[in-house]
Design a protein around this motif. Structure first.
Motif, PDB file in Angstrom:
ATOM      1  N   PHE A  11      89.310 -38.531  57.863  1.00 48.05           N
ATOM      2  CA  PHE A  11      88.379 -38.079  56.829  1.00 48.05           C
ATOM      3  C   PHE A  11      87.795 -36.705  57.152  1.00 48.05           C
ATOM      4  O   PHE A  11      87.409 -35.976  56.232  1.00 48.05           O
ATOM      5  N   GLY A  30      90.299 -34.689  55.528  1.00 46.96           N
ATOM      6  CA  GLY A  30      90.244 -34.814  54.074  1.00 46.96           C
ATOM      7  C   GLY A  30      89.089 -34.044  53.467  1.00 46.96           C
ATOM      8  O   GLY A  30      89.254 -33.367  52.435  1.00 46.96           O
ATOM      9  N   SER A  76      98.895 -34.801  52.947  1.00 48.46           N
ATOM     10  CA  SER A  76      99.835 -35.914  52.815  1.00 48.46           C
ATOM     11  C   SER A  76     100.807 -36.022  53.993  1.00 48.46           C
ATOM     12  O   SER A  76     101.412 -37.082  54.204  1.00 48.46           O
ATOM     13  N   HIS A  93      91.457 -42.853  48.173  1.00 47.12           N
ATOM     14  CA  HIS A  93      91.217 -41.412  48.153  1.00 47.12           C
ATOM     15  C   HIS A  93      90.724 -40.919  46.799  1.00 47.12           C
ATOM     16  O   HIS A  93      90.291 -39.770  46.674  1.00 47.12           O
ATOM     17  N   THR A 132      86.956 -40.947  47.425  1.00 47.60           N
ATOM     18  CA  THR A 132      86.475 -40.191  48.580  1.00 47.60           C
ATOM     19  C   THR A 132      86.813 -38.704  48.438  1.00 47.60           C
ATOM     20  O   THR A 132      85.927 -37.870  48.245  1.00 47.60           O
ATOM     21  N   VAL A 133      88.086 -38.375  48.498  1.00 50.53           N
ATOM     22  CA  VAL A 133      88.499 -36.975  48.519  1.00 50.53           C
ATOM     23  C   VAL A 133      88.611 -36.380  47.120  1.00 50.53           C
ATOM     24  O   VAL A 133      88.166 -35.251  46.870  1.00 50.53           O
ATOM     25  N   TRP A 137      99.714 -47.048  53.122  1.00 52.31           N
ATOM     26  CA  TRP A 137      99.052 -45.745  53.052  1.00 52.31           C
ATOM     27  C   TRP A 137      99.973 -44.693  52.436  1.00 52.31           C
ATOM     28  O   TRP A 137      99.541 -43.861  51.627  1.00 52.31           O
ATOM     29  N   ALA A 145      98.237 -44.025  49.040  1.00 49.19           N
ATOM     30  CA  ALA A 145      97.140 -43.083  49.233  1.00 49.19           C
ATOM     31  C   ALA A 145      97.556 -41.673  49.626  1.00 49.19           C
ATOM     32  O   ALA A 145      96.788 -40.730  49.424  1.00 49.19           O
ATOM     33  N   PRO A 153      95.264 -37.677  46.173  1.00 49.15           N
ATOM     34  CA  PRO A 153      94.486 -36.488  45.782  1.00 49.15           C
ATOM     35  C   PRO A 153      95.351 -35.405  45.150  1.00 49.15           C
ATOM     36  O   PRO A 153      94.941 -34.764  44.174  1.00 49.15           O
TER      37      PRO A 153
END
Length: 447
Positions: A53, A56, A85, A279, A282-283, A399, A403, A407
């Motif tokens: 994070f 991120g 990524s 994400h 969050t991001v 993941w 995820a 983003p």
């Protein structure tokens, strides 16, 4: 070859603890309590997620200006997310590499080396000069460190979640399953809090010149603390004994994919709704709000800190719910809720600061409720000897599929076609989760 190879396999449905009791060789005094294992899981996962994070958040607040000053705001964010990524792509390779290390030199060597690689890659980013000094080489070095970070993350699998699941009381497996998941919101909370302090207290030039580097320094120190906390369990005779009783051994990736590939991908897709949401609360909101300049980013970080606290509470609640209605039912139920939430994404994120804050807070609540049971819900399908490596690879691919590109895809498509793209992304995750759980139920019924 581990000693488990010379023992008769534990019959399906019989726990390692029960086997030890039947043999009468291992009294309760020598056992590691599930609560002690849970502490190791939470500490380990929180340190790893803190590393991720930190990157991120920096991908939004720092990297477009420091490493992509030649690009406009949108493309600077997209370039940063493309590099973001890379760690998820390299993570399965790290798992495979360090499983070989463990087979040759043991668990403690593997864990120490993996966390050293992870921490060094993260700290290396702190010393990296920006584009103004190194030009394109700074971008290539950032991408290299990010790939190495993913390799270290993949190698840091210690088997504690699998051991915890196998030694938890049957009627409380939902409760103990959620404990390992607490590391994600805790790691995010520490990373967001640190960036908030620096971003708020420093002038913009100071923050972009040197202030942003401190969280990356801290990440190395956090990894050292987490390493000792986990080694305290991993190197003990009791831990090794319990792993061998459960036949939790490192298996080659080739053998895993050949014999258990369907279980790996079924487990990865079963949790996709949770990972897709991860994400996107969050991001992504941070990047979208930064791009639209719709509110102060410090306020967004404060809201996200509150959201992380909500996620922690909801993760704990998910354990209670799962013990009442079952882990798979819980995962499917909240996947449906995520799908409903997705329909409101354009209205909420496309509105003013209040609606955007509601999106973040509700999203974190759903994240806690769903992600709390995302690990181990389907990996229990693995035969015992495959569970150690199978759980690691299942998490890696969850993941990667759910995820890694969230983003990048959400921001890219939203800037082109509108926020309906966020709805589509989350709905696709919901659909994948429900289909995977349905297939898994069909397999169980057939068996």
């Amino acid at each position: 070859m581990s000693s488990s190879a010379h023992q008769s396999p534990t019959p399906p449905g019989i726990s390692a603890a029960a086997t030890a009791h039947d043999h009468g060789d291992h009294g309760s005094k020598s056992r590691i309590a599930p609560e002690e294992i849970a502490v190791g899981v939470v500490v380990g996962r929180a340190s790893e997620y803190f590393d991720f994070f930190v990157f991120g958040i920096a991908a939004v607040l720092v990297f477009p200006s420091v490493f992509f000053p030649f690009a406009d705001s949108l493309h600077g964010l997209l370039y940063a997310f493309a590099i973001f990524s890379l760690a998820f792509i390299s993570r399965p390779f790290g798992t495979a590499l360090f499983m070989n290390v463990q087979r040759r030199w043991g668990r403690s060597v593997k864990l120490t080396a993996a966390l050293f690689v992870l921490g060094t890659a993260t700290a290396g980013m702190a010393f990296l000069p920006g584009y103004a000094v190194l030009g394109d080489r700074s971008i290539w070095l950032l991408a290299f460190f990010r790939l190495v970070q993913g390799i270290g993350f993949g190698g840091s699998w210690d088997g504690l979640p699998s051991l915890l699941a196998m030694n938890a009381p049957p009627q409380r497996r939902g409760w103990y399953s959620m404990m390992g998941q607490l590391g994600a919101p805790i790691g995010f909370m520490i990373a967001a809090g640190l960036f908030l302090f620096l971003h708020w207290s420093l002038e913009s030039d100071d923050f972009l010149t040197w202030g942003w580097r401190y969280p990356f320094y801290v990440a190395f120190a956090v990894n050292v603390v987490a390493l000792f906390a986990r080694l305290r369990l991993v190197v003990t005779h009791e831990y090794t004994e319990m792993l061998e009783e459960g036949q939790l051994e490192p298996i080659s990736t080739r053998e895993m994919v050949r014999s258990q590939g369907y279980n790996i991908f079924l487990g990865a897709f079963a949790a996709l709704a949770s990972y897709a949401l991860f994400h996107l609360v969050t991001v992504f909101p941070l990047s979208w709000i930064a791009l639209q300049n719709s509110q102060d980013l410090n306020n967004v970080l404060i809201v996200q800190l509150c959201g992380a606290a909500i996620a922690i509470v909801c993760t704990v609640i998910s354990g209670r719910i799962a013990d009442r209605i079952g882990r798979r039912t819980t995962l499917g139920l909240f996947a449906i809720f995520i799908g409903v939430f997705a329909l409101f994404a354009p209205f909420l994120m496309g509105g003013g600061s209040t609606r955007q804050d509601i999106f973040i807070l509700v999203g974190f609540a759903l994240l806690g409720l769903s992600y709390g049971q995302a690990a181990g819900t389907v990996t229990s399908n693995f035969e015992q000897r495959f569970r150690y490596t199978g759980a690691a690879l299942t998490t890696d691919f969850a993941w990667l599929f759910g995820a890694a590109f969230a983003p990048l895809v959400a921001l890219g498509l939203s800037s082109e076609f509108g926020l309906i793209a966020v709805s589509g992304y989350l709905l696709s995750g919901t659909l994948c989760t429900l289909v995977a759980l349905r297939i898994n139920k069909a397999f169980e019924t057939r068996d």
